[in-house]
Scaffold this motif. Structure first.
Motif, mmCIF file in Angstrom:
data_model
loop_
_atom_site.group_PDB
_atom_site.id
_atom_site.type_symbol
_atom_site.label_atom_id
_atom_site.label_comp_id
_atom_site.label_asym_id
_atom_site.label_seq_id
_atom_site.Cartn_x
_atom_site.Cartn_y
_atom_site.Cartn_z
ATOM 1 N N SER A 2 44.443 42.728 29.273
ATOM 2 C CA SER A 2 45.835 42.286 29.256
ATOM 3 C C SER A 2 46.405 42.406 27.848
ATOM 4 N N ALA A 7 49.492 41.995 32.490
ATOM 5 C CA ALA A 7 48.363 41.178 32.933
ATOM 6 C C ALA A 7 47.207 42.122 33.232
ATOM 7 N N GLU A 113 47.972 37.354 30.634
ATOM 8 C CA GLU A 113 46.833 36.638 31.205
ATOM 9 C C GLU A 113 45.918 37.574 31.977
ATOM 10 N N HIS A 114 44.645 37.186 32.053
ATOM 11 C CA HIS A 114 43.671 37.911 32.869
ATOM 12 C C HIS A 114 43.448 37.130 34.155
ATOM 13 N N PHE A 115 43.384 37.857 35.264
ATOM 14 C CA PHE A 115 43.189 37.242 36.570
ATOM 15 C C PHE A 115 41.924 37.803 37.198
ATOM 16 N N SER A 132 37.353 32.865 36.413
ATOM 17 C CA SER A 132 37.608 32.957 34.972
ATOM 18 C C SER A 132 36.943 34.192 34.404
#
Length: 132
Positions: A2, A7, A113-115, A132
């Motif tokens: 990201s 993202a 953000e990382h998903f 996470s």
């Protein structure tokens, strides 16, 4: 990976019926920017021996929604064929194919953000969550 304007997404699959990663499941990634926008298929990859899909494409700038499509029917068919080869007496047990041949997971993302979205899978159900 990201950035401040994009993202990123990752996933893995655990076959809870055997307590092991699901290898060889095709995963397709699509994205859109806005609820009313059309889905854009970005590409895909297959899960590795650890059940991880490491080669998913990057999300374009402005992505607000992501869809992961898991083609699980072929995985369960192969698993059933392997089991029948190991135990020919059980050839007629169980059902053909998968109850859920595909699993589509849609979720919202925000830039920066990382998903990580794991799929917990078994022949008659599945569960997902934001990891996470």
């Amino acid at each position: 990976m990201s950035t401040e304007t994009t993202a990123s997404v990752s996933t893995h699959i655990l076959d809870t019926s055997v307590g092991r990663p699901a290898e060889g499941v095709a995963v397709s990634l699509a994205a859109r920017s806005g609820r009313e926008a059309d889905w854009q298929t970005l590409g895909g990859a297959a899960t590795d021996a650890d059940g991880r899909c490491k080669d998913l494409p990057a999300l374009p700038e402005g992505t607000t929604h992501v869809r992961l499509d898991f083609a699980v029917e072929a995985y369960f068919e192969k698993k059933q064929a392997d089991a029948q080869q190991d135990a020919p007496a059980n050839r007629d047990s169980g059902s053909a194919g998968a109850f859920f041949p595909e699993v589509a997971i849609t979720f919202a993302v925000v830039p920066g953000e990382h998903f990580h979205v794991p799929l917990l899978l078994n022949p008659f159900g599945y569960s997902v969550y934001r990891g996470s």
